[in-house]
Design a protein around this motif. Structure first.
Motif, PDB file in Angstrom:
ATOM      1  N   LYS A 163       5.785  -7.716   4.942  1.00  0.00           N
ATOM      2  CA  LYS A 163       4.739  -7.743   4.469  1.00  0.00           C
ATOM      3  C   LYS A 163       3.659  -7.267   5.586  1.00  0.00           C
ATOM      4  O   LYS A 163       2.637  -7.009   5.620  1.00  0.00           O
ATOM      5  N   TYR A 164       4.063  -7.990   6.688  1.00  0.00           N
ATOM      6  CA  TYR A 164       3.103  -8.293   7.835  1.00  0.00           C
ATOM      7  C   TYR A 164       3.379  -7.208   9.043  1.00  0.00           C
ATOM      8  O   TYR A 164       2.523  -7.044   9.716  1.00  0.00           O
ATOM      9  N   ARG A 165       4.113  -6.119   8.464  1.00  0.00           N
ATOM     10  CA  ARG A 165       4.451  -4.933   9.645  1.00  0.00           C
ATOM     11  C   ARG A 165       3.400  -3.959   9.424  1.00  0.00           C
ATOM     12  O   ARG A 165       3.033  -3.317   8.176  1.00  0.00           O
ATOM     13  N   THR A 166       2.803  -3.454  10.566  1.00  0.00           N
ATOM     14  CA  THR A 166       1.566  -2.510  10.256  1.00  0.00           C
ATOM     15  C   THR A 166       1.989  -1.342  10.446  1.00  0.00           C
ATOM     16  O   THR A 166       3.190  -0.981  10.760  1.00  0.00           O
ATOM     17  N   ARG A 167       1.318  -0.175  10.432  1.00  0.00           N
ATOM     18  CA  ARG A 167       1.742   1.141  10.632  1.00  0.00           C
ATOM     19  C   ARG A 167       2.295   1.567  12.108  1.00  0.00           C
ATOM     20  O   ARG A 167       2.899   2.662  12.365  1.00  0.00           O
ATOM     21  N   GLU A 193      -2.111  -9.775   5.294  1.00  0.00           N
ATOM     22  CA  GLU A 193      -0.970  -9.216   5.989  1.00  0.00           C
ATOM     23  C   GLU A 193      -1.268  -7.890   6.631  1.00  0.00           C
ATOM     24  O   GLU A 193      -2.005  -7.242   6.239  1.00  0.00           O
ATOM     25  N   SER A 195       0.356  -5.094   6.774  1.00  0.00           N
ATOM     26  CA  SER A 195       0.480  -3.839   5.972  1.00  0.00           C
ATOM     27  C   SER A 195      -0.848  -3.594   4.938  1.00  0.00           C
ATOM     28  O   SER A 195      -0.799  -2.565   4.278  1.00  0.00           O
TER      29      SER A 195
END
Length: 218
Positions: A163-167, A193, A195
């Protein structure tokens, strides 16, 4: 008699170790703060004047106090080092020669004290006047400020990382910040988050119970 000597020796070693530890802590803090503004900015992201003012605010308005083995300045320096450089608990523990639990306790104390400053730090914006002479803002008569989003890296448990992983594959939160023309914060929303899309964060800021409201002339 032998047991008594052993206890005396252990007590002497503990006392000596504590003295050495406190001296080392003071030396490390003085190396950051008293070495000059350049080192202070590099390590804490603010000069010595700003650091001293922040410590005074946290003490008088936030209720932050000295501990038995840690001064306010040391607690604030730990807090800023973690925020500025994303340092882990074990790194701060090594730098300041203290236990990991102590680092966590000091961080939480400074965080609670900082939250009490929101009425002082979050300012009420004033619109840009028609006679503004700033080359940056004179074209925006009536403007109150600007908003933008940024990602701030965080540490989360393994099951929450998706959920917290960005592009860009960082693990972060998506923070919405609103500032006036003097770079003073008006509003900040930090609960989303990494994402989450920027428009979703803005939509939430405008519709939540404690919504961000743009002042309007009556």
């Amino acid at each position: 008699m032998v047991a008594h000597r052993r206890r005396a020796t252990r007590n002497k070693l503990v006392s000596y170790s504590m003295t050495q530890r406190i001296n080392a802590q003071f030396s490390h803090l003085n190396m950051i703060i008293d070495a000059g503004d350049v080192q202070c900015v590099l390590n804490l992201r603010m000069n010595r004047n700003a650091f001293g003012r922040l410590c005074c605010l946290l003490m008088h308005l936030g209720g932050l106090t000295d501990s038995r083995y840690a001064r306010i300045q040391e607690k604030v320096a730990m807090f800023l080092s973690i925020l500025a450089h994303h340092k882990k608990n074990r790194v701060i523990s090594h730098d300041y020669i203290c236990g990991g639990q102590t680092v966590s306790t000091h961080f939480q104390e400074v965080m609670r004290a900082s939250l009490k400053l929101y009425m002082l730090l979050l300012v009420k914006p004033t619109p840009v006047d028609w006679n503004c002479d700033s080359d940056l803002w004179k074209w925006f008569e009536g403007c109150l400020g600007a908003l933008d989003g940024t990602h701030i890296d965080v540490h989360v448990c393994a099951r929450e990382k998706a959920k917290y992983r960005t592009r860009k594959v960082n693990i972060a939160v998506n923070v919405l910040g609103v500032c006036d023309r003097n770079m003073n914060f008006i509003y900040a929303l930090t609960s989303w988050e990494g994402s989450a899309a920027d428009d979703r964060v803005l939509r939430d800021a405008l519709t939540r119970d404690d919504a961000f409201k743009v002042p309007r002339d009556e």
